[in-house]
Design a protein around this motif. Sequence first.
Motif, PDB file in Angstrom:
ATOM      1  N   ALA A 244      70.390  18.511  50.698  1.00 24.51           N
ATOM      2  CA  ALA A 244      69.524  18.550  49.511  1.00 24.51           C
ATOM      3  C   ALA A 244      68.618  17.325  49.472  1.00 24.51           C
ATOM      4  CB  ALA A 244      70.362  18.633  48.247  1.00 24.51           C
ATOM      5  N   ALA A 245      69.169  16.186  49.824  1.00 25.21           N
ATOM      6  CA  ALA A 245      68.356  14.960  49.843  1.00 25.21           C
ATOM      7  C   ALA A 245      67.243  15.089  50.879  1.00 25.21           C
ATOM      8  CB  ALA A 245      69.233  13.751  50.154  1.00 25.21           C
ATOM      9  N   ARG A 246      67.574  15.593  52.055  1.00 22.43           N
ATOM     10  CA  ARG A 246      66.554  15.762  53.099  1.00 22.43           C
ATOM     11  C   ARG A 246      65.474  16.748  52.672  1.00 22.43           C
ATOM     12  NH1 ARG A 246      71.354  15.961  56.218  1.00 22.43           N
ATOM     13  NH2 ARG A 246      71.698  13.960  57.214  1.00 22.43           N
ATOM     14  N   ARG A 247      65.874  17.829  52.021  1.00 25.87           N
ATOM     15  CA  ARG A 247      64.878  18.800  51.544  1.00 25.87           C
ATOM     16  C   ARG A 247      63.970  18.183  50.493  1.00 25.87           C
ATOM     17  NH1 ARG A 247      69.272  22.251  51.676  1.00 25.87           N
ATOM     18  NH2 ARG A 247      69.541  22.056  49.425  1.00 25.87           N
ATOM     19  N   SER A 248      64.488  17.255  49.702  1.00 29.49           N
ATOM     20  CA  SER A 248      63.695  16.680  48.612  1.00 29.49           C
ATOM     21  C   SER A 248      62.509  15.880  49.124  1.00 29.49           C
ATOM     22  CB  SER A 248      64.559  15.808  47.707  1.00 29.49           C
ATOM     23  OG  SER A 248      64.847  14.564  48.320  1.00 29.49           O
ATOM     24  N   TYR A 249      62.609  15.340  50.344  1.00 31.43           N
ATOM     25  CA  TYR A 249      61.468  14.605  50.885  1.00 31.43           C
ATOM     26  C   TYR A 249      60.858  15.293  52.107  1.00 31.43           C
ATOM     27  CZ  TYR A 249      64.973  12.466  54.010  1.00 31.43           C
ATOM     28  OH  TYR A 249      65.976  12.245  54.913  1.00 31.43           O
ATOM     29  N   GLY A 250      61.276  16.536  52.347  1.00 28.10           N
ATOM     30  CA  GLY A 250      60.619  17.353  53.353  1.00 28.10           C
ATOM     31  C   GLY A 250      60.995  17.060  54.787  1.00 28.10           C
ATOM     32  N   SER A 251      62.202  16.561  55.018  1.00 26.07           N
ATOM     33  CA  SER A 251      62.637  16.305  56.390  1.00 26.07           C
ATOM     34  C   SER A 251      62.825  17.620  57.113  1.00 26.07           C
ATOM     35  CB  SER A 251      63.944  15.523  56.407  1.00 26.07           C
ATOM     36  OG  SER A 251      64.401  15.367  57.722  1.00 26.07           O
TER      37      SER A 251
ATOM     38  N   VAL B   4      74.821   6.937  54.539  1.00 23.78           N
ATOM     39  CA  VAL B   4      75.542   7.108  53.281  1.00 23.78           C
ATOM     40  C   VAL B   4      76.554   8.248  53.392  1.00 23.78           C
ATOM     41  CG1 VAL B   4      75.283   7.799  50.859  1.00 23.78           C
ATOM     42  CG2 VAL B   4      73.716   6.130  51.859  1.00 23.78           C
ATOM     43  N   GLU B   5      76.154   9.343  54.012  1.00 22.49           N
ATOM     44  CA  GLU B   5      77.065  10.476  54.179  1.00 22.49           C
ATOM     45  C   GLU B   5      78.312  10.066  54.968  1.00 22.49           C
ATOM     46  OE1 GLU B   5      77.092  15.068  55.852  1.00 22.49           O
ATOM     47  OE2 GLU B   5      75.392  13.774  56.314  1.00 22.49           O
TER      48      GLU B   5
ATOM     49  N   GLN C 214      80.939  18.905  50.545  1.00 18.43           N
ATOM     50  CA  GLN C 214      80.048  18.489  49.465  1.00 18.43           C
ATOM     51  C   GLN C 214      79.048  17.436  49.941  1.00 18.43           C
ATOM     52  OE1 GLN C 214      83.330  18.887  49.212  1.00 18.43           O
ATOM     53  NE2 GLN C 214      83.873  19.828  47.280  1.00 18.43           N
ATOM     54  N   THR C 215      79.502  16.508  50.800  1.00 14.55           N
ATOM     55  CA  THR C 215      78.565  15.489  51.284  1.00 14.55           C
ATOM     56  C   THR C 215      77.531  16.107  52.205  1.00 14.55           C
ATOM     57  OG1 THR C 215      80.051  14.803  53.078  1.00 14.55           O
ATOM     58  CG2 THR C 215      80.167  13.555  51.013  1.00 14.55           C
ATOM     59  N   ASP C 216      77.933  17.107  52.995  1.00  9.67           N
ATOM     60  CA  ASP C 216      76.959  17.810  53.844  1.00  9.67           C
ATOM     61  C   ASP C 216      75.896  18.476  52.984  1.00  9.67           C
ATOM     62  OD1 ASP C 216      78.358  17.092  56.120  1.00  9.67           O
ATOM     63  OD2 ASP C 216      79.299  19.059  56.387  1.00  9.67           O
ATOM     64  N   LYS C 217      76.343  19.130  51.935  1.00  8.87           N
ATOM     65  CA  LYS C 217      75.419  19.831  51.036  1.00  8.87           C
ATOM     66  C   LYS C 217      74.475  18.849  50.344  1.00  8.87           C
ATOM     67  CE  LYS C 217      76.125  23.740  47.962  1.00  8.87           C
ATOM     68  NZ  LYS C 217      77.082  24.431  47.114  1.00  8.87           N
ATOM     69  N   ALA C 218      75.020  17.729  49.883  1.00  4.88           N
ATOM     70  CA  ALA C 218      74.203  16.721  49.205  1.00  4.88           C
ATOM     71  C   ALA C 218      73.188  16.101  50.153  1.00  4.88           C
ATOM     72  CB  ALA C 218      75.101  15.633  48.607  1.00  4.88           C
ATOM     73  N   ALA C 219      73.613  15.823  51.392  1.00  2.00           N
ATOM     74  CA  ALA C 219      72.700  15.246  52.377  1.00  2.00           C
ATOM     75  C   ALA C 219      71.565  16.220  52.691  1.00  2.00           C
ATOM     76  CB  ALA C 219      73.456  14.864  53.645  1.00  2.00           C
TER      77      ALA C 219
END
Length: 64
Positions: free
Chosen positions: A51-58, A29-30, A44-49
């Motif tokens: 954040a998404a990874r942190r949300s599921y603990g990658s 997606v990024e 911004q896409t780097d930051k969002a990606a």
Amino acid sequence: MGKLGDMANKAKEMAKGHPDQADKGVDRVERMVDERTGDKYDAQTDKAADAARRSYGSGDATDR
């Protein structure tokens, strides 16, 4: 919680169970957004990606 919130929680739980596949999806997606916007919003896409990874603990959230 509403239906959207329930779906988001379900997606997060699925990502936690399959972090490698979730990472591939986030990367895809990024890249797609960067390609379509000519990298105009790359930071911004780097930051969002991340954040998404942190949300599921990658573990790869800071490696990229």
